[in-house]
Scaffold this active site. Sequence first.
Site: not given
Length: 206
Positions: A67, A174-175, A153, A125, A181, A187, A122
Amino acid sequence: MPATPISSKGITVTAGRPDLVPPKWRREIQSVLIPADKIARRVRQLAQLIKKDYKNSDLVIISLLNGTVLFLADLIRHLDIPVKLDFMGVTSYRTNTLPGKPLVTKQPQLELSNREVLLIDDILDTGKTLNFALGVIHAYHPRSVKTCVLLDKPSRRVVPITADYVGFRIPNHFVVGYGLDYAERYRNLPFIGVLKPEVYATTPIL
Ligand code: 5GP
Ligand code: MG
């Protein structure tokens, strides 16, 4: 007037812009949370902070696959200091958008003992991935380890962990895009977008 210092703690992003989604992506992407120009500006700022902090050290950057590829490529081209680059693979067996237990799929190859290490991911979370990767790196006895994430987040945190350099603090969506991805797609989007929930509700993860 002195310039306002750049914060390492992340720019807060609250709402996405449905109107900025390119027509080709409108079926899958609900809104653009961070447009490409805003990402580029923030990545340059993060590079400035990192350059200042590591100007006199032999920095080893370890980037978590896959990512981080776009973020890493943009970040390091603004780092005009000596850096070494390595990659680490961590995977979590996941069910759709819910992460599971992390496993190492690729160990770093460079000598890390007594080195200054910057670990890049990336998105932070629940914190399980970064926390797990930090544990793996500490076992090599680096002199120091700091962390840099493009997105954070904070509302989702399970492991109490913060990153040293944060690009953006985002709400609990959810990004995808700019390296991130869903089921290995998206991506290549140049922006960070919010994926429509019906996509991850109906598309198998792989
Ligand atoms: P954590 O272990 O902190 O829960 O999750 C970190 C990893 O989960 C990230 O490296 C990323 O691969 C994935 N992840 C967490 N949230 C998102 C998200 O909103 N979008 C995407 N594409 N991946 C995410
Ligand atoms: Mg990841």
